[in-house]
Design an enzyme around this catalytic site. Structure first.
Site, short mmCIF file in Angstrom:
data_model
loop_
_atom_site.label_atom_id
_atom_site.label_comp_id
_atom_site.label_asym_id
_atom_site.label_seq_id
_atom_site.Cartn_x
_atom_site.Cartn_y
_atom_site.Cartn_z
N ASP A 1 19.85 39.26 26.14
CA ASP A 1 20.23 40.13 24.92
C ASP A 1 19.06 40.08 23.81
OD1 ASP A 1 23.07 39.54 26.19
OD2 ASP A 1 22.90 41.27 25.22
N LYS B 1 21.45 42.67 29.71
CA LYS B 1 21.77 42.39 28.07
C LYS B 1 23.31 41.55 29.07
CE LYS B 1 24.92 45.42 26.49
NZ LYS B 1 26.58 45.46 27.56
N LYS C 1 27.09 30.89 29.27
CA LYS C 1 28.25 30.92 29.93
C LYS C 1 28.30 30.54 31.39
CE LYS C 1 28.82 35.59 30.58
NZ LYS C 1 29.50 36.69 31.07
N LYS D 1 24.39 40.89 35.42
CA LYS D 1 23.43 40.32 35.85
C LYS D 1 23.51 39.37 37.49
CE LYS D 1 22.63 37.88 32.01
NZ LYS D 1 23.72 38.89 31.21
P1 ADP Z 1 26.33 38.62 33.38
O1 ADP Z 1 26.17 38.19 34.34
O2 ADP Z 1 25.71 39.97 32.87
O3 ADP Z 1 27.11 38.83 31.80
P2 ADP Z 1 28.69 39.88 35.33
O4 ADP Z 1 27.89 40.04 36.45
O5 ADP Z 1 29.23 38.73 34.70
O6 ADP Z 1 27.36 40.15 34.11
O7 ADP Z 1 29.48 41.21 35.30
C1 ADP Z 1 30.25 41.71 33.85
C2 ADP Z 1 31.79 42.17 35.02
O8 ADP Z 1 31.04 43.19 35.80
C3 ADP Z 1 32.10 40.74 35.70
O9 ADP Z 1 33.65 41.17 35.64
C4 ADP Z 1 31.67 41.66 37.22
O10 ADP Z 1 32.65 41.45 39.27
C5 ADP Z 1 31.76 43.12 36.83
N1 ADP Z 1 30.53 44.38 37.38
C6 ADP Z 1 29.46 44.06 37.93
N2 ADP Z 1 28.83 44.19 38.61
C7 ADP Z 1 29.38 45.75 39.64
C8 ADP Z 1 29.50 46.15 40.37
N3 ADP Z 1 29.09 47.33 40.82
N4 ADP Z 1 30.95 47.11 40.65
C9 ADP Z 1 31.96 47.02 39.66
N5 ADP Z 1 31.93 45.16 39.07
C10 ADP Z 1 31.04 44.90 38.76
MG MG Z 2 26.22 36.40 34.14
#
Ligand code: ADP
Ligand code: MG
Ligand code: SF4
Length: 287
Positions: free
Chosen positions: A127, A10, A41, A15
């Protein structure tokens, strides 16, 4: 032959953070890695490249008549080749079709033949696993897929939808499921909840990544923790997840829950979570 692995989940679940840290860990161990962001994104590989932007494949396709590998990729930490499929003009095109066009272009440009990767990771928004976002698991591109989830219902719901897509396409050459990567579990019931979901759908959890300040700090520098804090416990956790997903051979065709079954399953966990909270308050613990 390179291993092509898709990582779904999601939006906002972690991810890109997880995938980038896996890429960095594999690169650090000497493997040649390509990371393909398949999320409109277009920020999949940001923390592999000091936070810089990267022109997307779709933007480049729209703007140029001739496209080269160099114009749609950048070398990031540890030599990881970073690519962002990108998205449609907002409100106009179909993101899924864009992913398909972007992956086609990588084959046309012989990116895989030229770069000779050991591992190719696709970081895919999950999603809705509509036809478009299913491309990496549907068309024989990735041979196995993993899903990043927390214990939140919407994240589990998205994982269950991915399982439905895998169940549909695996018999005709689509990807099989490698397992679940649990990210940021916090509540006391979170781990048993995710474990139970895995058991009921016929898969397993290949790694538990804790929520960590080190990750947040690294993100501010545009770095994975493999780069910003290589000796941290969090870096070791990502290294273990990286090994697990590349080595995982026990892939499965999952059996997703029906939507009504998923809802009643969630309700049972809700009852349990509330009961636990009451118990904590009763002993004066609170949260
Ligand atoms: P997605 O790619 O699924 O949209 P992101 O990898 O960009 O999500 O992560 C969303 C936010 O959550 C970012 O700010 C990221 O740094 C934070 N985040 C993800 N995993 C962790 C974790 N294990 N500990 C702390 N922050 C995290
Ligand atoms: Mg992402
Ligand atoms: Fe969006 Fe998928 Fe529909 Fe394309 S097919 S417009 S990506 S929901």
């Amino acid at each position: 032959a390179p291993k092509h692995i898709a990582i779904y989940g999601k939006g906002g679940i972690g991810k890109s953070t997880t995938t980038s840290n896996i890429s960095a860990a594999l690169a650090e161990s000497g493997q040649r890695v390509i990371q393909v962001g398949c999320d409109p994104k277009a920020d999949s590989t940001t923390i592999l490249r000091g936070g810089a932007d990267l022109p997307t494949v779709l933007d480049t396709l729209r703007e140029r008549s001739r496209t080269t590998i160099e114009s749609i990729s950048a070398i990031g930490f540890g030599g990881v080749l970073c690519i962002e499929a990108g998205g449609p003009v907002p409100g106009v095109g179909c993101a899924g079709r864009g992913i398909s066009a972007a992956i086609d272009l990588l084959y046309e440009l012989d990116v895989f033949e030229t770069f000779k990767p050991d591992v190719v990771l696709y970081d895919v928004l999950g999603d809705v696993v509509c036809g478009g976002f299913a491309v990496p698991i549907r068309d024989g591109i990735a041979s196995k897929a993993f899903v990043v989830t927390s214990s939140d219902f919407m994240a589990i719901f998205a994982a269950n939808n991915l399982f439905k897509a895998i169940q549909k396409y695996a018999p005709t050459g689509g990807a099989r499921l490698g397992g679940i990567i649990a990210n940021g579990l916090q509540a006391s019931y979170a781990r048993p909840l995710v474990d139970d979901f895995a058991a009921r759908t016929g898969t397993r959890v290949v790694g538990y990544v804790p929520r960590s300040l080190t990750v947040a700090q690294g993100e501010l520098y545009g770095q994975t923790v493999i780069e910003s804090a290589p000796r941290s416990e969090q870096a070791d956790i990502y290294r273990a997840v990286a090994r697990a997903i590349v080595d995982e051979e026990e892939t499965t065709v999952p059996h997703p829950l029906s939507d009504p079954d998923l809802k009643s399953w969630a309700r049972q966990w809700g009852d349990r979570a509330f009961a636990e909270e009451k118990k904590l308050v009763a002993v004066g613990g609170g949260i």
